[in-house]
Design a protein around this motif. Structure first.
Motif, PDB file in Angstrom:
ATOM      1  N   ASP A   1    -118.532 -34.675  31.686  1.00  0.00           N
ATOM      2  CA  ASP A   1    -117.244 -34.075  31.348  1.00  0.00           C
ATOM      3  C   ASP A   1    -117.274 -32.559  31.539  1.00  0.00           C
ATOM      4  O   ASP A   1    -116.302 -31.952  32.005  1.00  0.00           O
ATOM      5  N   TYR A   2    -118.388 -31.951  31.173  1.00  0.00           N
ATOM      6  CA  TYR A   2    -118.511 -30.502  31.372  1.00  0.00           C
ATOM      7  C   TYR A   2    -118.584 -30.177  32.860  1.00  0.00           C
ATOM      8  O   TYR A   2    -118.021 -29.167  33.312  1.00  0.00           O
ATOM      9  N   PHE A   3    -119.274 -31.012  33.613  1.00  0.00           N
ATOM     10  CA  PHE A   3    -119.343 -30.824  35.070  1.00  0.00           C
ATOM     11  C   PHE A   3    -117.935 -30.837  35.669  1.00  0.00           C
ATOM     12  O   PHE A   3    -117.576 -29.978  36.487  1.00  0.00           O
ATOM     13  N   LYS A   4    -117.123 -31.807  35.255  1.00  0.00           N
ATOM     14  CA  LYS A   4    -115.766 -31.911  35.802  1.00  0.00           C
ATOM     15  C   LYS A   4    -114.907 -30.726  35.410  1.00  0.00           C
ATOM     16  O   LYS A   4    -114.141 -30.201  36.223  1.00  0.00           O
ATOM     17  N   ARG A   5    -114.999 -30.286  34.146  1.00  0.00           N
ATOM     18  CA  ARG A   5    -114.186 -29.149  33.712  1.00  0.00           C
ATOM     19  C   ARG A   5    -114.569 -27.885  34.476  1.00  0.00           C
ATOM     20  O   ARG A   5    -113.700 -27.135  34.925  1.00  0.00           O
ATOM     21  N   LEU A   6    -115.872 -27.637  34.630  1.00  0.00           N
ATOM     22  CA  LEU A   6    -116.298 -26.427  35.316  1.00  0.00           C
ATOM     23  C   LEU A   6    -115.997 -26.493  36.808  1.00  0.00           C
ATOM     24  O   LEU A   6    -115.810 -25.449  37.450  1.00  0.00           O
ATOM     25  N   THR A   7    -115.929 -27.690  37.356  1.00  0.00           N
ATOM     26  CA  THR A   7    -115.485 -27.840  38.751  1.00  0.00           C
ATOM     27  C   THR A   7    -114.001 -27.514  38.865  1.00  0.00           C
ATOM     28  O   THR A   7    -113.557 -26.850  39.808  1.00  0.00           O
ATOM     29  N   ALA A   8    -113.216 -27.972  37.898  1.00  0.00           N
ATOM     30  CA  ALA A   8    -111.770 -27.729  37.918  1.00  0.00           C
ATOM     31  C   ALA A   8    -111.429 -26.260  37.709  1.00  0.00           C
ATOM     32  O   ALA A   8    -110.377 -25.795  38.166  1.00  0.00           O
ATOM     33  N   VAL A   9    -112.290 -25.524  37.021  1.00  0.00           N
ATOM     34  CA  VAL A   9    -112.030 -24.101  36.774  1.00  0.00           C
ATOM     35  C   VAL A   9    -111.816 -23.352  38.082  1.00  0.00           C
ATOM     36  O   VAL A   9    -110.955 -22.470  38.186  1.00  0.00           O
ATOM     37  N   ASP A  10    -112.598 -23.701  39.104  1.00  0.00           N
ATOM     38  CA  ASP A  10    -112.455 -23.025  40.389  1.00  0.00           C
ATOM     39  C   ASP A  10    -111.070 -23.270  40.988  1.00  0.00           C
ATOM     40  O   ASP A  10    -110.498 -22.395  41.637  1.00  0.00           O
ATOM     41  N   LEU A  11    -110.505 -24.451  40.780  1.00  0.00           N
ATOM     42  CA  LEU A  11    -109.242 -24.821  41.411  1.00  0.00           C
ATOM     43  C   LEU A  11    -108.026 -24.284  40.666  1.00  0.00           C
ATOM     44  O   LEU A  11    -106.969 -24.087  41.264  1.00  0.00           O
ATOM     45  N   LEU A  12    -108.162 -24.037  39.384  1.00  0.00           N
ATOM     46  CA  LEU A  12    -107.032 -23.597  38.576  1.00  0.00           C
ATOM     47  C   LEU A  12    -106.717 -22.118  38.800  1.00  0.00           C
ATOM     48  O   LEU A  12    -107.620 -21.285  38.868  1.00  0.00           O
ATOM     49  N   LEU A  13    -105.425 -21.817  38.962  1.00  0.00           N
ATOM     50  CA  LEU A  13    -104.939 -20.430  39.017  1.00  0.00           C
ATOM     51  C   LEU A  13    -105.576 -19.616  40.140  1.00  0.00           C
ATOM     52  O   LEU A  13    -105.806 -18.415  39.997  1.00  0.00           O
ATOM     53  N   GLY A  14    -105.871 -20.267  41.248  1.00  0.00           N
ATOM     54  CA  GLY A  14    -106.417 -19.564  42.399  1.00  0.00           C
ATOM     55  C   GLY A  14    -107.889 -19.825  42.587  1.00  0.00           C
ATOM     56  O   GLY A  14    -108.705 -19.417  41.759  1.00  0.00           O
ATOM     57  N   ASP A  15    -108.254 -20.517  43.678  1.00  0.00           N
ATOM     58  CA  ASP A  15    -109.655 -20.870  43.902  1.00  0.00           C
ATOM     59  C   ASP A  15    -110.426 -19.682  44.475  1.00  0.00           C
ATOM     60  O   ASP A  15    -109.906 -18.561  44.580  1.00  0.00           O
ATOM     61  N   THR A  16    -111.681 -19.932  44.842  1.00  0.00           N
ATOM     62  CA  THR A  16    -112.542 -18.859  45.331  1.00  0.00           C
ATOM     63  C   THR A  16    -111.953 -18.159  46.543  1.00  0.00           C
ATOM     64  O   THR A  16    -111.955 -16.921  46.627  1.00  0.00           O
ATOM     65  N   ALA A  17    -111.432 -18.931  47.488  1.00  0.00           N
ATOM     66  CA  ALA A  17    -110.845 -18.331  48.694  1.00  0.00           C
ATOM     67  C   ALA A  17    -109.659 -17.442  48.338  1.00  0.00           C
ATOM     68  O   ALA A  17    -109.480 -16.356  48.918  1.00  0.00           O
ATOM     69  N   GLU A  18    -108.860 -17.863  47.376  1.00  0.00           N
ATOM     70  CA  GLU A  18    -107.695 -17.082  46.966  1.00  0.00           C
ATOM     71  C   GLU A  18    -108.130 -15.767  46.308  1.00  0.00           C
ATOM     72  O   GLU A  18    -107.549 -14.707  46.583  1.00  0.00           O
ATOM     73  N   GLN A  19    -109.156 -15.818  45.469  1.00  0.00           N
ATOM     74  CA  GLN A  19    -109.618 -14.594  44.800  1.00  0.00           C
ATOM     75  C   GLN A  19    -110.267 -13.637  45.793  1.00  0.00           C
ATOM     76  O   GLN A  19    -110.096 -12.412  45.682  1.00  0.00           O
ATOM     77  N   LEU A  20    -110.982 -14.168  46.770  1.00  0.00           N
ATOM     78  CA  LEU A  20    -111.562 -13.317  47.806  1.00  0.00           C
ATOM     79  C   LEU A  20    -110.474 -12.635  48.623  1.00  0.00           C
ATOM     80  O   LEU A  20    -110.606 -11.468  49.015  1.00  0.00           O
ATOM     81  N   ALA A  21    -109.389 -13.374  48.886  1.00  0.00           N
ATOM     82  CA  ALA A  21    -108.265 -12.788  49.625  1.00  0.00           C
ATOM     83  C   ALA A  21    -107.626 -11.642  48.834  1.00  0.00           C
ATOM     84  O   ALA A  21    -107.240 -10.614  49.402  1.00  0.00           O
ATOM     85  N   VAL A  22    -107.530 -11.802  47.515  1.00  0.00           N
ATOM     86  CA  VAL A  22    -106.986 -10.732  46.676  1.00  0.00           C
ATOM     87  C   VAL A  22    -107.878  -9.505  46.746  1.00  0.00           C
ATOM     88  O   VAL A  22    -107.394  -8.368  46.912  1.00  0.00           O
ATOM     89  N   LEU A  23    -109.193  -9.703  46.631  1.00  0.00           N
ATOM     90  CA  LEU A  23    -110.124  -8.572  46.667  1.00  0.00           C
ATOM     91  C   LEU A  23    -110.103  -7.885  48.040  1.00  0.00           C
ATOM     92  O   LEU A  23    -110.196  -6.650  48.125  1.00  0.00           O
ATOM     93  N   GLU A  24    -109.974  -8.678  49.090  1.00  0.00           N
ATOM     94  CA  GLU A  24    -109.913  -8.089  50.433  1.00  0.00           C
ATOM     95  C   GLU A  24    -108.632  -7.269  50.592  1.00  0.00           C
ATOM     96  O   GLU A  24    -108.650  -6.183  51.191  1.00  0.00           O
ATOM     97  N   LEU A  25    -107.535  -7.776  50.057  1.00  0.00           N
ATOM     98  CA  LEU A  25    -106.260  -7.062  50.144  1.00  0.00           C
ATOM     99  C   LEU A  25    -106.305  -5.740  49.400  1.00  0.00           C
ATOM    100  O   LEU A  25    -105.711  -4.751  49.820  1.00  0.00           O
TER     101      LEU A  25
END
Length: 370
Positions: free
Chosen positions: A344-368
């Motif tokens: 259950d903890y594995f699934k929640r921590l996996t979902a954290v990346d997808l919620l409110l902007g995944d890794t690619a989205e956050q990298l795009a913000v930092l690049e901008l």
């Protein structure tokens, strides 16, 4: 920002941990997940403890706590994998409404703080990933108020909401935010279970008619209110993830101290100790960045605020993956079964990346913002 707990924050964190330990045990979480509906008793317990009105102004029935109070509260909720819509409603919804006029605040915030109303921010549109700029959901002013057409998906806990805070675009190009009560005709709700045991919904809006006072904000004010909601939600989510990592590390350490191989506990093997050390470092980095995310909420420079929150979200996702994957590996074959809560903890921590902007989205913000 001072992150040393005040006496009030310490007492709240201690009370919340006791509540979570009693009411969000592994079997209880599974029963709630199977039921697929909001547990009103658990929700009321959170309201009575002050969790739902934590950052709502005292003028509107809340406690008026500073943003730093998000950290101790959501650390504890993360430790217990609390899946109730605290972040969607009491954090994101309240932050969005707080950026709107007094009429909207007076109408919704007291009910949110008391646990009598649940709101969810509906901003994502099918086929547009994390784009916050509404395009396909259209709002039109009518003689009697507003007409809303289009679709929103991945609405966090949308089926449990008393109302949705919907972003839309007018024909003249204005962005608007509208409060849509759950009993509004012309709205079809499709509820879905998410991979981590929470829920999300798709809203199909077909000529939904709303009164004039449904308008919360328009133009730049609407853009600002939505951005504020997402930033507060992301900061709370980073703290939630850090709490989940902390508890998962404790579960893993306890398992390695108990499980024996070659006549001695697994925790005595140096190679496994190194794995635990890596998990601890990752958890501490995620916790440190959760502090950064919460501190960002008081940052006056908008670009710096976005940069700090994006960086914290990146670290929460990275550390969450590392801690979760190592925890499963250290549990061996048992880590892949539903009989242990490590999954259950594995699934929640996996979902954290997808919620409110995944890794690619956050990298795009930092690049901008670079």
């Amino acid at each position: 920002m001072d992150f040393i707990y005040t006496e009030e924050q310490r007492m709240l964190a201690d009370s919340l941990r006791r509540l979570v330990d009693q009411a969000w045990t592994f079997p209880q979480r599974r029963l709630r997940q199977a039921a697929g509906t909001l547990d009103q008793q658990a929700w009321s317990a959170l309201a009575e403890l002050g969790v739902l009105g934590l950052n709502i102004s005292q003028d509107f029935g809340g406690f008026g706590e500073v943003p730093a109070s998000l950290l101790p509260v959501h650390l504890e909720l993360g430790r217990g994998l609390v899946s109730e819509p605290v972040i969607p409603s009491a954090v994101m919804g309240a932050a969005l409404l707080d950026a709107c006029g007094d009429a909207a605040r007076a109408r919704w915030l007291p009910s949110i703080a008391a646990g009598e109303a649940i709101v969810s921010v509906a901003y994502q549109e099918p086929g547009r990933r994390y784009d916050t700029d509404p395009q396909d959901c259209r709002a039109a002013e009518t003689a009697d108020g507003w007409r809303l057409d289009g679709a929103k998906h991945l609405v966090w806990h949308g089926a449990a909401a008393s109302a949705w805070l919907v972003s839309a675009r007018c024909d003249d190009g204005r962005a608007v935010l509208l409060a849509v009560p759950a009993d509004t005709p012309g709205v079809r709700v499709t509820d879905t279970l998410t991979l981590d045991g929470a829920r999300c919904a798709r809203l199909d809006l077909d000529g939904a008619i709303l009164p004039p006072d449904a308008l919360l904000a328009q133009g730049e004010a609407a853009v600002h209110a939505l951005a504020q909601a997402l930033q507060w939600g992301t900061a709370a989510l980073c703290a939630h993830a850090a709490g989940a990592m902390e508890r998962l590390l404790e579960i893993t350490v306890d398992y390695l101290k108990t499980r024996q191989q070659f006549g001695q506990p697994l925790a005595s093997f140096q190679a496994l100790q190194h794995r635990l050390a890596e998990m601890l470092v990752a958890k501490e980095l995620a916790l440190s960045m959760a502090y950064v995310a919460v501190a960002a909420l008081t940052e006056s420079d908008a670009a710096q605020r976005r940069r700090m929150i994006a960086s914290a979200k990146l670290e929460a996702a990275r550390a969450g993956r590392l801690v979760a994957q190592m925890a499963v590996q250290l549990h061996g074959g048992m880590g892949m079964t539903d009989e242990l809560e490590v999954g259950d903890y594995f699934k929640r921590l996996t979902a954290v990346d997808l919620l409110l902007g995944d890794t690619a989205e956050q990298l795009a913000v930092l690049e901008l913002l670079a």
